[in-house]
Structures are given as structure tokens and as C-alpha cells.
Write a protein that holds these residues in place. Structure first.
Motif, PDB file in Angstrom:
ATOM      1  N   LEU A 143     -54.436  28.684   2.869  1.00 42.64           N
ATOM      2  CA  LEU A 143     -53.738  28.209   4.062  1.00 42.64           C
ATOM      3  C   LEU A 143     -53.024  29.390   4.701  1.00 42.64           C
ATOM      4  O   LEU A 143     -52.113  29.966   4.116  1.00 42.64           O
ATOM      5  N   ARG A 144     -53.447  29.748   5.924  1.00 44.26           N
ATOM      6  CA  ARG A 144     -52.871  30.918   6.601  1.00 44.26           C
ATOM      7  C   ARG A 144     -51.878  30.489   7.675  1.00 44.26           C
ATOM      8  O   ARG A 144     -52.218  29.729   8.581  1.00 44.26           O
ATOM      9  N   LEU A 145     -50.652  30.977   7.563  1.00 42.39           N
ATOM     10  CA  LEU A 145     -49.619  30.732   8.557  1.00 42.39           C
ATOM     11  C   LEU A 145     -49.638  31.876   9.561  1.00 42.39           C
ATOM     12  O   LEU A 145     -49.553  33.045   9.177  1.00 42.39           O
ATOM     13  N   THR A 146     -49.757  31.566  10.843  1.00 41.57           N
ATOM     14  CA  THR A 146     -49.648  32.611  11.858  1.00 41.57           C
ATOM     15  C   THR A 146     -48.178  32.855  12.169  1.00 41.57           C
ATOM     16  O   THR A 146     -47.300  32.068  11.806  1.00 41.57           O
ATOM     17  N   SER A 147     -47.899  33.938  12.876  1.00 40.82           N
ATOM     18  CA  SER A 147     -46.508  34.338  13.110  1.00 40.82           C
ATOM     19  C   SER A 147     -45.723  33.299  13.900  1.00 40.82           C
ATOM     20  O   SER A 147     -44.509  33.186  13.748  1.00 40.82           O
ATOM     21  N   GLY A 254     -45.273  35.127   9.349  1.00 44.69           N
ATOM     22  CA  GLY A 254     -46.478  34.409   8.941  1.00 44.69           C
ATOM     23  C   GLY A 254     -47.063  34.983   7.666  1.00 44.69           C
ATOM     24  O   GLY A 254     -46.841  36.133   7.334  1.00 44.69           O
ATOM     25  N   SER A 255     -47.815  34.185   6.927  1.00 48.29           N
ATOM     26  CA  SER A 255     -48.470  34.677   5.724  1.00 48.29           C
ATOM     27  C   SER A 255     -49.475  33.644   5.238  1.00 48.29           C
ATOM     28  O   SER A 255     -50.096  32.959   6.033  1.00 48.29           O
ATOM     29  N   THR A 256     -49.616  33.514   3.902  1.00 46.68           N
ATOM     30  CA  THR A 256     -50.661  32.677   3.318  1.00 46.68           C
ATOM     31  C   THR A 256     -50.135  31.968   2.072  1.00 46.68           C
ATOM     32  O   THR A 256     -49.329  32.530   1.331  1.00 46.68           O
ATOM     33  N   ILE A 257     -50.607  30.739   1.855  1.00 48.24           N
ATOM     34  CA  ILE A 257     -50.376  30.047   0.595  1.00 48.24           C
ATOM     35  C   ILE A 257     -51.736  29.623   0.036  1.00 48.24           C
ATOM     36  O   ILE A 257     -52.541  29.003   0.735  1.00 48.24           O
ATOM     37  N   ILE A 258     -51.990  29.980  -1.221  1.00 45.92           N
ATOM     38  CA  ILE A 258     -53.202  29.545  -1.921  1.00 45.92           C
ATOM     39  C   ILE A 258     -52.808  28.411  -2.853  1.00 45.92           C
ATOM     40  O   ILE A 258     -51.848  28.531  -3.617  1.00 45.92           O
ATOM     41  N   VAL A 259     -53.538  27.295  -2.780  1.00 47.13           N
ATOM     42  CA  VAL A 259     -53.267  26.114  -3.600  1.00 47.13           C
ATOM     43  C   VAL A 259     -54.387  25.975  -4.630  1.00 47.13           C
ATOM     44  O   VAL A 259     -55.575  26.030  -4.276  1.00 47.13           O
ATOM     45  N   LEU A 260     -54.006  25.793  -5.895  1.00 52.08           N
ATOM     46  CA  LEU A 260     -54.965  25.639  -6.991  1.00 52.08           C
ATOM     47  C   LEU A 260     -54.755  24.287  -7.665  1.00 52.08           C
ATOM     48  O   LEU A 260     -53.618  23.923  -7.987  1.00 52.08           O
TER      49      LEU A 260
END
Length: 288
Positions: A143-147, A254-260
């Protein structure tokens, strides 16, 4: 304009984007942004937010307040009460954040991918062999969050937070252009590995990944600000119960969250490459 010239122009634009957002002193620029964004001088604040609006689709109509003390205050804004309610279905794991859906699918033993044809390993991402075994052959979603997006993230389900491992690293941009060019990018950047278990026993791991201009990751249940000054890897044992939709923390850009999750979870119908998703909307479902 011919197809060949269009491709050349597009490639040149990508090259320029990559150069301007990566081939710069990333750590120094990130530290500067962390300092600059907290300046509470009205003129600096107003010019900074105006510049941000000029180069993004920043929308503040959902913000809880309309006046901000600083650029940082605007970055980390809260939303008005009642927005982003989590899906109440107990079989649904919801998105922890507003985001653009990136690479997702089945984990092939311990291999994931950041874009098609560019793989990386769970061990490189998580740094913990026991946690790697937990998520072997499971499911992952990026999941990528933009600025310009809402920067706070929330619990995707009722769960107990048991441990956070902070792994220090670089601050590469995490946009699609960089993901195509930097091998194992998520494994090189600063990140927090948040280990949780659902009430039904399944392991759910969130990996917030920092990026250029992300001065820190703030987790409400820790009294430590996770950033370049943190010495890592650093482990923080936890024993915190949260409900689906509870706010966990924020990025300062902004950044990213990886869900497992385990392999018996299925992606919901709205999960498609490049689709926008909001915090609280369905992400994965546990079959009944």
C-alpha cells in the motif's frame, strides 16, 4: 509524434524523476525536511503548503481543522470525526491507510515482489527467521501513500500488538519509477516491523517503510520516535490490544505499508493494481 518518440519522452521524464528524487543526498534532505516542516512561522508555513498544493492534489476538505501550525502539522493532520469507518464484518481485514494498491499476491515460499519481475525475500524485509516461517507461503499486499494523502494509519483488525522491530536503513523514494530501478528497495529503507495476532490466532504483520523526506515513523503505543537517529535493529516488546480502526501512528510524509497474512485469507474484489483505497475499506477476507 511517433510511438518511438513518445516512449523516448516518457523514458526521459522517468529518468528526470528518478534523478531528482533519488540521486540527491537523501539522508541529509530527509533530516532537513524533518526540521524545516516543524517551523511554525506563518509565512514559511503558508508558502510551504501553497507549494505543496502546486505540485500535488492535496485536498484538505476532510481535515479536522483548517488552520495548521506548520507544514508538519498539515502532513500529520487528523480527519473529521466519523470519516474512514472500518468495515464492521469480522471476517474482513481492512486497509490500514489511504493508499494506492501496489504489488500483491501469494508469497512463493518466502519470495515477494515489489513490481513484476523484481523479487525480494521475507528474510531481507523482516530480518527475523521465525517471523519468516510464520508468513511462508502467505499473502502480501503493498500500500503506497502519496505525499498528499492522509498520513495516519490504523489497525486493520482487532488484534494484539506483541513486538516492533525497527530496522534502520536508507530513504529511497518508493514511487513506481524507483521500484523498477532499485533492487530490493523495501529491504534497504528504514522500516518498522509490527507483529500482531488476531483474536482468532492468525499472525498479521504490518511493515511501514519510510522513504525520502519521511523524517520519522510515530507509533502511539511506543514512547520512541523511530527515525534515522534510532539505532537499529531495535526491538520493542509490546502487549497492546487494539480494535479495528484504532489509530496506530503516522508517517511524516508519504510512504508504504506492506501487510502480511496467512494463505487462507483472500483478496477482496476491490483490490486491483493501481486502485485507490481508503483506510477502513475491505482488503482481505477470511473465508467462513
Amino acid at each position: 509524434m511517433t510511438v518511438k518518440s513518445l516512449i523516448a519522452t516518457f523514458t526521459q521524464q522517468e529518468d528526470l524523476n528518478f534523478l531528482l528524487t533519488n540521486r540527491v543526498p537523501r539522508a541529509a534532505l530527509t533530516r532537513f525536511m524533518g526540521w524545516f516542516s516543524k517551523i511554525e512561522q506563518p509565512l514559511i508555513r503558508d508558502l510551504s503548503i501553497a507549494c505543496w498544493r502546486l505540485f500535488s492534489d492535496l485536498d484538505l476538505t476532510e481535515a479536522r481543522k483548517t488552520h495548521f501550525k506548520s507544514l508538519h502539522d498539515c502532513f500529520t493532520r487528523e480527519l473529521r470525526p466519523g470519516l474512514r469507518p472500518p468495515d464492521p464484518d469480522p471476517s474482513i481485514v481492512v486497509s490500514p491507510c489511504d493508499a494506492i494498491i501496489g504489488a500483491h499476491g501469494a508469497i512463493a515460499d518466502t519470495e515477494l515482489f515489489q513490481v513484476k519481475g523484481a523479487g525480494y525475500s521475507l528474510l531481507d524485509l523482516l530480518g527475523d527467521p521465525a517471523l519468516v516461517d510464520t508468513h511462508r507461503n502467505g499473502r502480501f499486499i503493498t500500500l503506497r501513500l502519496t505525499s498528499s494523502m492522509y498520513h495516519r494509519f490504523h489497525a486493520p483488525h482487532d488484534c494484539r500488538i506483541e513486538r516492533v522491530n525497527f530496522i534502520s536503513g536508507d530513504t529511497w523514494n518508493v514511487n513506481p519509477i524507483a521500484l523498477k530501478r532499485i533492487e530490493k528497495l523495501f529491504c534497504k529503507n528504514e522500516r518498522a516491523v509490527i507483529q500482531t495476532h488476531l483474536a482468532t490466532g492468525e499472525a498479521l504483520t504490518l511493515v511501514p517503510v519510510a522513504a525520502i523526506l519521511v523524517a520519522s515513523i510515530r507509533l502511539h503505543f511506543l514512547d520512541v520516535l523511530l527515525n534515522a537517529q534510532s539505532r537499529g535493529p531495535t526491538a520493542f516488546p509490546c502487549d497492546v490490544s487494539v480494535r479495528k480502526g484504532d489509530e496506530l501512528g503516522w508517517f511524516e510524509h508519504g510512504s508504504t505499508i506492506i501487510v502480511l497474512l496467512p494463505d487462507h485469507f483472500e483478496f477482496c474484489d476491490n483490490v486491483k493494481d493501481g486502485a485507490c483505497i481508503r483506510a477502513g475499506e475491505p482488503l482481505l477476507r477470511k473465508p467462513g
